[in-house]
Design a protein around this motif. Structure first.
Motif, mmCIF file in Angstrom:
data_model
loop_
_atom_site.group_PDB
_atom_site.id
_atom_site.type_symbol
_atom_site.label_atom_id
_atom_site.label_comp_id
_atom_site.label_asym_id
_atom_site.label_seq_id
_atom_site.Cartn_x
_atom_site.Cartn_y
_atom_site.Cartn_z
ATOM 1 N N LEU A 223 0.807 -1.215 0.000
ATOM 2 C CA LEU A 223 0.000 0.000 0.000
ATOM 3 C C LEU A 223 0.846 1.273 0.000
ATOM 4 C CD1 LEU A 223 -2.940 1.004 0.119
ATOM 5 C CD2 LEU A 223 -2.772 0.935 2.618
ATOM 6 N N ARG A 224 2.130 1.171 0.324
ATOM 7 C CA ARG A 224 2.962 2.370 0.483
ATOM 8 C C ARG A 224 3.094 3.178 -0.802
ATOM 9 N NH1 ARG A 224 8.828 -0.775 1.119
ATOM 10 N NH2 ARG A 224 8.472 -2.237 -0.599
ATOM 11 N N ILE A 225 3.020 2.553 -1.961
ATOM 12 C CA ILE A 225 3.141 3.305 -3.204
ATOM 13 C C ILE A 225 1.919 4.202 -3.406
ATOM 14 C CG2 ILE A 225 3.541 3.163 -5.672
ATOM 15 C CD1 ILE A 225 5.801 2.094 -3.902
ATOM 16 N N THR A 226 0.748 3.675 -3.106
ATOM 17 C CA THR A 226 -0.470 4.479 -3.187
ATOM 18 C C THR A 226 -0.401 5.647 -2.216
ATOM 19 O OG1 THR A 226 -1.769 2.531 -3.836
ATOM 20 C CG2 THR A 226 -2.986 4.414 -2.975
ATOM 21 N N GLU A 227 0.161 5.432 -1.040
ATOM 22 C CA GLU A 227 0.274 6.491 -0.044
ATOM 23 C C GLU A 227 1.157 7.641 -0.516
ATOM 24 O OE1 GLU A 227 1.889 4.401 3.254
ATOM 25 O OE2 GLU A 227 -0.037 3.622 3.951
ATOM 26 N N ALA A 228 2.069 7.385 -1.433
ATOM 27 C CA ALA A 228 3.022 8.403 -1.880
ATOM 28 C C ALA A 228 2.481 9.276 -3.005
ATOM 29 C CB ALA A 228 4.316 7.733 -2.342
#
Length: 244
Positions: A223-228
């Motif tokens: 999910l970290r890519i979406t958060e960025a």
């Protein structure tokens, strides 16, 4: 000499086709040969089909904030892979220089997204395959006919529905994407049909990133890519050959 990158080659191809579409009417001379299909543009309604290729791209807007893993992430599409497009065409004559065109079809393509974290030097990638149902409608504005060639420009709207199978990965996009489109082409009047090579530039209007990813709640590393990302918009270059 350094070889041009794939993306640069496709842009050069589109620009060259556009230049040819503009230049051919200038080269055409009435004395070269007889005029083909002199009444083709007088039909109120006519039909056709098209084949072509498209290059899909994504425009990422990053928020620059650390994600749940404490790093910053940046995404890009470093190169294009051409896809295949097919469609049918319905053309309505509005006047001497104006036509309304509707050409629904399918587009099969892919793009590779690379994700980089400069703080941790970690790299990730994701291959995104798309199967679009395209519903374009545009206004065709034609110039005067020069023997067997007639240049034109287009402006319109296109709805794209991605009906391909969605897989859970770093990024997930919405099914529907609206585009504004502009194009440049030329009608070539051949003895038995009309051939129209065309270059079209498509600009996505909406943010297509899906942020609600309940399937990834237990996998924060994905999910970290979406958060960025603040937003993601799509764009496309289409090189199409219409047969009418």
């Amino acid at each position: 000499m350094k070889k041009p990158q794939p993306r640069t080659r496709y842009i050069m191809m589109a620009v060259m086709l556009a230049m040819i579409c503009c230049a051919v009417p200038v080269w055409s001379k009435p004395k070269d040969k007889m005029e083909n299909r002199p009444y083709a543009d007088l039909k109120r309604i006519h039909f056709g089909f098209s084949i072509g290729m498209s290059m899909q791209d994504l425009m990422f807007t990053h928020n620059g904030l650390p994600t749940s893993d404490g790093n910053e992430w940046y995404a890009s599409v470093p190169s294009w892979a051409p896809g295949i497009d097919v469609s049918v065409l319905a053309d309505l004559r509005l006047g001497q220089h104006f036509n309304l065109r509707f050409w629904p079809g399918m587009s099969f393509g892919s793009k590779k997204v690379e994700m980089i974290s400069p703080t941790s030097s970690e790299r990730l990638s994701q291959d995104i395959k798309s199967v679009y149902v395209l519903l374009p409608i545009d206004l065709k504005i034609s110039g005067n006919r020069h023997h067997n060639a007639r240049p034109y420009v287009t402006a319109g709207f296109m709805g794209a529905f991605d009906v391909g199978k969605k897989q859970n990965s770093y990024l997930k996009f919405k099914t529907f994407d609206p585009y504004l489109t502009v194009g440049l082409g030329c009608d070539f009047y051949l003895p038995f049909f009309k051939l129209n090579p065309e270059v079209r530039f498509c600009f996505g209007l909406s943010d297509i990133l899906q942020r609600n990813r309940p399937e990834l709640e237990d996998d924060p590393s994905t999910l970290r890519i979406t958060e960025a990302l603040s937003k993601v918009k799509s764009r496309m270059i289409m090189i199409t050959f219409f047969f009418e």
